[in-house]
Scaffold this motif. Sequence first.
Motif, PDB file in Angstrom:
ATOM      1  N   TRP A  44       0.821  -1.217   0.000  1.00  0.00           N
ATOM      2  CA  TRP A  44       0.000   0.000   0.000  1.00  0.00           C
ATOM      3  C   TRP A  44       0.853   1.265   0.000  1.00  0.00           C
ATOM      4  O   TRP A  44       0.329   2.350  -0.244  1.00  0.00           O
ATOM      5  CB  TRP A  44      -0.996  -0.008   1.161  1.00  0.00           C
ATOM      6  N   HIS A 125       3.429 -13.093   0.152  1.00  0.00           N
ATOM      7  CA  HIS A 125       2.396 -12.440   0.965  1.00  0.00           C
ATOM      8  C   HIS A 125       1.686 -11.349   0.175  1.00  0.00           C
ATOM      9  O   HIS A 125       2.331 -10.560  -0.503  1.00  0.00           O
ATOM     10  CB  HIS A 125       3.098 -11.831   2.176  1.00  0.00           C
ATOM     11  N   ASN A 167       0.419 -16.831   1.391  1.00  0.00           N
ATOM     12  CA  ASN A 167      -0.194 -16.420   2.653  1.00  0.00           C
ATOM     13  C   ASN A 167      -1.711 -16.351   2.523  1.00  0.00           C
ATOM     14  O   ASN A 167      -2.240 -15.799   1.555  1.00  0.00           O
ATOM     15  CB  ASN A 167       0.334 -15.034   3.042  1.00  0.00           C
ATOM     16  N   GLU A 168      -2.403 -16.888   3.482  1.00  0.00           N
ATOM     17  CA  GLU A 168      -3.845 -16.715   3.654  1.00  0.00           C
ATOM     18  C   GLU A 168      -4.672 -16.753   2.372  1.00  0.00           C
ATOM     19  O   GLU A 168      -5.317 -15.755   2.007  1.00  0.00           O
ATOM     20  CB  GLU A 168      -4.106 -15.399   4.422  1.00  0.00           C
ATOM     21  N   TYR A 228      -5.742 -16.061  15.540  1.00  0.00           N
ATOM     22  CA  TYR A 228      -5.957 -14.734  16.119  1.00  0.00           C
ATOM     23  C   TYR A 228      -7.178 -14.727  17.039  1.00  0.00           C
ATOM     24  O   TYR A 228      -7.800 -13.700  17.224  1.00  0.00           O
ATOM     25  CB  TYR A 228      -6.124 -13.690  15.010  1.00  0.00           C
ATOM     26  N   HIS A 235      -8.052  -8.049  17.459  1.00  0.00           N
ATOM     27  CA  HIS A 235      -8.216  -7.064  16.380  1.00  0.00           C
ATOM     28  C   HIS A 235      -9.113  -5.897  16.767  1.00  0.00           C
ATOM     29  O   HIS A 235      -9.669  -5.226  15.902  1.00  0.00           O
ATOM     30  CB  HIS A 235      -8.721  -7.765  15.112  1.00  0.00           C
ATOM     31  N   TRP A 240      -8.530  -2.793   9.080  1.00  0.00           N
ATOM     32  CA  TRP A 240      -8.330  -3.566   7.859  1.00  0.00           C
ATOM     33  C   TRP A 240      -8.962  -4.954   7.889  1.00  0.00           C
ATOM     34  O   TRP A 240      -8.913  -5.678   6.908  1.00  0.00           O
ATOM     35  CB  TRP A 240      -6.819  -3.727   7.608  1.00  0.00           C
ATOM     36  N   GLU A 309       1.226 -17.113  12.323  1.00  0.00           N
ATOM     37  CA  GLU A 309       0.866 -15.774  12.804  1.00  0.00           C
ATOM     38  C   GLU A 309      -0.050 -15.889  14.013  1.00  0.00           C
ATOM     39  O   GLU A 309      -1.036 -16.630  13.974  1.00  0.00           O
ATOM     40  CB  GLU A 309       0.102 -14.973  11.732  1.00  0.00           C
ATOM     41  N   TRP A 343       3.171 -12.320  15.247  1.00  0.00           N
ATOM     42  CA  TRP A 343       2.979 -11.170  14.363  1.00  0.00           C
ATOM     43  C   TRP A 343       2.987  -9.936  15.230  1.00  0.00           C
ATOM     44  O   TRP A 343       2.070  -9.801  16.024  1.00  0.00           O
ATOM     45  CB  TRP A 343       1.660 -11.281  13.575  1.00  0.00           C
ATOM     46  N   PHE A 349       1.523  -4.681  16.186  1.00  0.00           N
ATOM     47  CA  PHE A 349       1.315  -5.849  17.056  1.00  0.00           C
ATOM     48  C   PHE A 349       2.574  -6.133  17.888  1.00  0.00           C
ATOM     49  O   PHE A 349       2.748  -7.222  18.415  1.00  0.00           O
ATOM     50  CB  PHE A 349       0.991  -7.101  16.219  1.00  0.00           C
TER      51      PHE A 349
HETATM   52  C1  BGC Z   1      -1.512  -9.102   7.463  1.00  0.00           C
HETATM   53  C2  BGC Z   1      -1.227  -7.837   8.235  1.00  0.00           C
HETATM   54  C3  BGC Z   1      -2.109  -7.760   9.466  1.00  0.00           C
HETATM   55  C4  BGC Z   1      -1.996  -9.034  10.273  1.00  0.00           C
HETATM   56  C5  BGC Z   1      -2.945  -9.029  11.437  1.00  0.00           C
HETATM   57  C6  BGC Z   1      -1.336 -10.267   8.373  1.00  0.00           C
HETATM   58  O1  BGC Z   1      -1.548 -11.443   7.657  1.00  0.00           O
HETATM   59  O2  BGC Z   1      -0.612  -9.194   6.413  1.00  0.00           O
HETATM   60  O3  BGC Z   1      -1.401  -6.720   7.398  1.00  0.00           O
HETATM   61  O4  BGC Z   1      -1.696  -6.685  10.274  1.00  0.00           O
HETATM   62  O5  BGC Z   1      -2.249 -10.150   9.455  1.00  0.00           O
HETATM   63  O6  BGC Z   1      -4.245  -8.792  11.019  1.00  0.00           O
END
Ligand code: BGC
Length: 377
Positions: A44, A125, A167-168, A228, A235, A240, A309, A343, A349
């Motif tokens: 970004w 990522h 990633n994800e 998480y 969060h 985001w 993470e 993370w 964080f």
């Molecule tokens: C994202 C980050 C985000 C974090 C926690 C990560 O996978 O890339 O941008 O801060 O997850 O939400």
Amino acid sequence: MRKIFIFLTILLALGNNNVAQSVAQQRAERMGTGMNVSYLENWWGGTKSKHYSDFAKPEEAAKREKMFAEIAKAGFKTVRIPINFSAWMELKQPYNWDNPNGLELADNFVKWALANNLNVIIDLHHLEFDRSIPEAETAERIVNLWVKIAERYKNTDPEKVFFEIRNEPRDITAEGWRWQAEQIIKYIREIDKKHTLIVGFEEWNSRQTMIKSKPFADDNIIYTFHYYDPFIFTHQGATWAGSGLVELRNIPFPYSSKEKIKVPKTGGPWVEGMAASYEKDSNSEKIFADLKEAKDWSVKNKVPIFLGEFGSYNQYSTLESRCRHAQVIYSALGKLKIPNAWWEWDGGFNMFKKETPEIADCMRKAIDSYGLPEASN
Ligand code: BGC
């Protein structure tokens, strides 16, 4: 006679070990506690018309050299480096790199990690950016990215360097992701058979999709998931991660009947649901049980796992709550022997005391609980 007996016992023990432990398992065991080093995924910061290829600034990247030494000094064994290689490659065939400078920054991060004797995960990522450039995330382009990344890093030490393929993954079906992952694995293996791959599953590397899935045919893979939970704690205030969290404030960990969670109007049913189950979800036994489910899957399938993470946003919760949350998770991970990466080192964080680059004492205690012998619990 006695000598023969001792010799046979040693031989048997060695034999068992060899049978039980795959290369991926041996490497996973050495990962221990780890840390995410964020920056090279911050697309970004770039320009959309250039598909963000200009996002990484050499002077910003250079500032991070010292972090690898600090991370190693703090006792972490592994760094996971999220990298948006996608910003540096053309959007169309022939998919050449169109910003080699970015790649050099990635090379430096890997070099700095290795210079500090850290294991290093090269993690592809955010290749999809904000999803407004659909051609960025076609399977064809992702495979081409990996052909180039694997070529670039195939001569690094496979005992230390790992490749995390995506990633994800999200907004993709289980079958769709499986197919895509198999393509990526196949093309990487044509170039490199030695490095261990790290592979997660759809729905943002969720634990639930992992435990519903079967391992892939390749046996040099470590499976990964992110954790998480409880999400309204980790969060709160995040801008985001889905609307509804933005106005959440001061949620303690764990639940306290004295501090009722106020769900703002913007919260909606998603946040209301998470608030309603927060008492149960912030219970340490529930968290242990969640992580144990992941471990049970790994044992059942005889494959190693890695928590890539976990952590909590530091803007609107107290350090004390964040430390209690970290402690519950680290001690569970330690008991279950799940290697992991927090993370993150220096972003929102982080584990630092306010306004300092030092890990807060209660965070230190939390990290150390990973290594405490079971008898002390
Ligand atoms: C994202 C980050 C985000 C974090 C926690 C990560 O996978 O890339 O941008 O801060 O997850 O939400």
